[in-house]
Design a protein around this motif. Structure first.
Motif, PDB file in Angstrom:
ATOM      1  N   UNK A 217       0.834  -1.206   0.000  1.00  0.00           N
ATOM      2  CA  UNK A 217       0.000   0.000   0.000  1.00  0.00           C
ATOM      3  C   UNK A 217       0.871   1.259   0.000  1.00  0.00           C
ATOM      4  N   UNK A 218       1.884   1.257   0.838  1.00  0.00           N
ATOM      5  CA  UNK A 218       2.731   2.445   0.958  1.00  0.00           C
ATOM      6  C   UNK A 218       3.512   2.702  -0.324  1.00  0.00           C
ATOM      7  N   UNK A 219       3.902   1.644  -1.023  1.00  0.00           N
ATOM      8  CA  UNK A 219       4.601   1.858  -2.286  1.00  0.00           C
ATOM      9  C   UNK A 219       3.676   2.471  -3.326  1.00  0.00           C
ATOM     10  N   UNK A 220       2.364   2.225  -3.187  1.00  0.00           N
ATOM     11  CA  UNK A 220       1.395   2.818  -4.126  1.00  0.00           C
ATOM     12  C   UNK A 220       0.906   4.185  -3.657  1.00  0.00           C
ATOM     13  N   UNK A 221       1.495   4.701  -2.610  1.00  0.00           N
ATOM     14  CA  UNK A 221       1.149   6.043  -2.144  1.00  0.00           C
ATOM     15  C   UNK A 221       0.073   6.092  -1.091  1.00  0.00           C
TER      16      UNK A 221
ATOM     17  N   UNK B 296      -0.389   5.743   2.427  1.00  0.00           N
ATOM     18  CA  UNK B 296       0.339   5.596   3.690  1.00  0.00           C
ATOM     19  C   UNK B 296      -0.631   5.091   4.742  1.00  0.00           C
ATOM     20  N   UNK B 297      -0.402   3.890   5.202  1.00  0.00           N
ATOM     21  CA  UNK B 297      -1.335   3.277   6.146  1.00  0.00           C
ATOM     22  C   UNK B 297      -0.573   2.321   7.046  1.00  0.00           C
TER      23      UNK B 297
ATOM     24  N   UNK C 189       7.381   1.844  12.399  1.00  0.00           N
ATOM     25  CA  UNK C 189       6.351   2.666  13.030  1.00  0.00           C
ATOM     26  C   UNK C 189       4.983   2.473  12.396  1.00  0.00           C
ATOM     27  N   UNK C 190       4.924   1.749  11.260  1.00  0.00           N
ATOM     28  CA  UNK C 190       3.635   1.475  10.616  1.00  0.00           C
ATOM     29  C   UNK C 190       3.102   0.097  10.986  1.00  0.00           C
ATOM     30  N   UNK C 191       3.779  -0.615  11.897  1.00  0.00           N
ATOM     31  CA  UNK C 191       3.288  -1.904  12.386  1.00  0.00           C
ATOM     32  C   UNK C 191       2.826  -1.732  13.827  1.00  0.00           C
ATOM     33  N   UNK C 192       1.615  -2.201  14.097  1.00  0.00           N
ATOM     34  CA  UNK C 192       1.048  -2.107  15.441  1.00  0.00           C
ATOM     35  C   UNK C 192       0.647  -3.510  15.895  1.00  0.00           C
TER      36      UNK C 192
END
Length: 674
Positions: A541-545, A547-548, A580-583
């Motif tokens: 997802x982040x590579x496709x823009x 940011x999640x 920081x994007x892993x919870x």
């Protein structure tokens, strides 16, 4: 009877019981007898006296064999010196006998004496050489000797002796009557070796020994028979003794020589019987509770079921719930004391509720069994209820108070099973059902076996195997539920939820397969798969823009996996997802159950940048002192508060308290998924 037979055998030279050896081979021919078997068979025919005589003869043979072997070893050096002396002396004798003919120049006589001296010697060769080195007399090989060796060796005092292998060469000067050296005598010989000489001696020695043994055997057998007559009479008496006669052997004889022996045998017999009783006790009794152990219990169960004669035989299995935690918390000694107390309460409950005979044993680490032949379901239920209440009473052991609970499974023969093993299996099925369902659904901690339980157990077994196979085939995948900011409706992240997509297209919820995976020890592998899928999806997802962040639920059992932290690192490294994007989400109950263990696992991840969330916050398990030691970033408010806001007048106040607790720690709050 076995004890007296054993004593008799001890007196009769300790015969050992052996299995019968087949006398015929595969083709019907008689198998060849080995020498030890033939000797043993002959010994049995000869009897005790014959065997004593054989032992004496064997000792004589052994002494002679040792002598034959040791003697040449001891005589080896002396024999070699004797051969050297013999060869040197022969050379000296040759030098002396040729002096006269040599001086009168009778060369023919010198040659005759030289050959005559060498001829009787084994391998003898000789030669006489004058002062100029000319050979005056020699045998066929003597000339070669004269040309081979340095004649000056004979100038040494006493001449010279040379050994080449087994051949000895002597060199001696020929001295005339005036003391002048007029020549040299050379003589060689190959005397017999010690082995060759000793072999001949042995042949005669063996013949003499055999003759001596044959003659002495006629005298030894009667002497041994007469000397051993009291023992053989005692052997005969023991064989004829009534097996029911338990009197002491020492009381049956007045022989002053045998009485100490019989007394010693009686003492050994008593000690062996006591040792046997102790061994049987150790083999069939549990040392902690002093109850029969599993081996004896199952044997009793088999016999009771087989002898039931159509009457019902109930088997009850009592399993202490989570007793391993008692062992870990209080130590093995307190755990053993607790088991001993439970055993006493089990006996008391059985004696209070049962009028018929019963049998109780310890059949596992934290399991007990009870057999009730001829009982009824009502009496068994009464026993279980009494036992359940008795076990639940607090235990005070070594100044520490602890409580244990138990679950029970029961089955009856012949209704449920025809053998003890099958009855035990059915009771285990009922016990497993009691642990899984009955406590939550009916409040009872026991279950009686019926066919529906068996069908359910088989279905559960099939489901467990399908979970294993599905995990191997990669059927467990992560699906994602979005996280939305309430104020703006903005998508801020997603939560990974494990789902089982079976080959038939059916999707199974986590409530079905997560408990199975935890019970089978597969939750760590399942969690790693979901973690890997979630990190790869979020990185994409982040590579496709887009940011999640992504949240992943962590089972309490994963904290027992020593590779858990490293598996999270690998998932981040292989996917390229920023930490920081892993919870990671854990339940509040898991966090407060063992906060120190959770902290040891979570702090390395938190230092790496991974965010941590506490799920179902506010479900009544909160221990704020414990939670404050844990590095949480997010509190997920439990659904019951959100749903009760419009119906329960106290819900808003409770929600505000939870929000205030989170705000005091600087932690963000979110609403749990619906």
């Amino acid at each position: 009877m076995a004890a007296w037979n054993a004593t008799g055998f001890a007196l009769m030279t300790a015969r050992t019981a052996k299995a019968k050896i087949p006398r015929e081979g595969a083709n019907g021919a008689k198998a060849p007898k080995t020498f030890p078997k033939a000797v043993a068979k002959a010994g049995k025919k000869l009897g005790l006296a014959g065997r004593v005589a054989l032992i004496a003869l064997g000792a004589a043979v052994l002494v002679n064999v040792v002598q034959w072997v040791v003697t040449p070893i001891l005589l080896r050096n002396s024999f070699d010196n004797a051969r050297l002396t013999y060869a040197n002396g022969a050379a000296e004798q040759l030098a002396l006998i040729v002096v006269g003919p040599f001086q009168y120049n009778n060369l023919q006589r010198v040659d005759e004496l030289t050959k005559g001296m060498a001829k009787p010697l084994p391998g003898g060769e000789a030669a006489i050489v004058d002062a100029t080195g000319a050979i005056i007399g020699s045998t066929a090989g003597g000339a070669h000797l004269a040309r081979t060796f340095d004649l000056k060796l004979a100038d040494k005092p006493g001449g010279a002796i040379i050994q080449q292998g087994e051949t000895f060469i002597g060199l001696q000067p020929v001295i005339d009557r005036n003391g002048q050296r007029i020549g040299t005598a050379i003589l060689s010989m190959t005397p017999k070796t010690l082995v060759g000489l000793w072999t001949g001696v042995l042949v005669y020695s063996v013949l003499l020994l055999v003759l001596a043994l044959v003659v002495s055997a006629f005298f030894l057998f009667p002497l041994a028979k007469q000397a051993l007559k009291p023992v053989t009479d005692l052997e005969r008496g023991i064989r004829m003794r009534d097996p029911k006669d338990k009197s002491k052997l020492a009381d049956s004889s007045d022989d002053r020589l045998l009485k100490p022996l019989l007394t010693a045998i009686d003492e050994v017999h008593e000690r062996s019987e006591a040792a046997m009783r102790r061994a049987l006790t150790m083999a069939y009794t549990d040392p902690v509770t002093r109850l029969p152990n599993r081996l004896r219990f199952m044997s009793k169960l088999d016999m009771t079921v087989a002898a039931g004669g159509g009457a019902e035989v109930f088997l009850v299995i009592c399993d202490l719930d989570k007793f391993r935690q008692v062992n870990v918390t209080f130590g093995p000694r307190v755990a053993d004391l607790a088991l001993s107390v439970v055993a006493e309460r089990l006996r008391a409950a059985a004696s209070q509720t049962q009028s018929a005979p019963y049998f109780i044993g310890r059949i596992g680490a934290d399991q007990f069994g009870a057999i009730f032949p001829g009982g009824s379901r009502e009496s068994v239920e009464t026993f279980i209820s009494t036992m359940e209440a008795s076990i639940a009473d607090a235990l005070v052991l070594e100044g520490q108070t602890l409580r244990v609970t138990a679950s029970f499974g029961a089955a009856a023969s012949p209704r449920d099973a025809a053998t003890g093993a099958d009855l035990s299996k059915q009771a285990e099925i009922a016990l497993k059902e009691a642990k899984r369902h009955y406590g939550a659904q009916t409040g009872k901690k026991y279950a009686f076996f019926d066919q529906r339980l068996l069908d359910r157990a088989r279905a559960q077994t099939r489901l467990e195997e399908e979970v294993r196979e599905g995990l191997e085939r990669g059927e467990f995948v992560a699906v994602f539920q979005p996280k939305v900011k309430l104020e703006t409706g903005e998508l801020v992240g997603a939560e990974a939820l494990a789902r089982w997509r079976r080959p038939d297209g059916m999707v199974v919820s986590p409530g079905v397969f997560i408990p199975i995976a935890e019970e089978l020890g597969l939750i760590a592998k399942l969690g790693k798969q979901v973690m890997q899928d979630a990190c790869l999806a979020a990185a994409g997802w982040n590579r496709r823009g887009i940011v999640s962040s992504v949240a992943v639920n962590v089972s309490p059992h994963q904290f027992d996996d020593p590779d858990f932290v490293n598996s999270v690192y690998r998932a981040l490294d292989e996917s390229g997802l920023p930490p920081n994007l892993l919870e990671l989400e854990i339940t509040e109950s898991a966090a407060v159950a063992d906060p120190d263990r959770v902290a040891r696992t979570m702090w390395p991840l938190r230092n790496r940048g991974v965010r941590l969330a506490i799920d179902d916050f506010g479900t009544g398990h909160s221990n704020f002192a414990a939670i404050t030691r844990l590095p949480f970033d997010v509190f997920k408010i439990d659904q019951q508060f959100v749903r009760a806001l419009s119906t329960d007048p106290h819900a808003p106040g409770a929600g505000l308290l939870l929000l205030a607790a989170a705000a005091g720690r600087g932690v963000r709050c979110v609403r749990a998924e619906l």
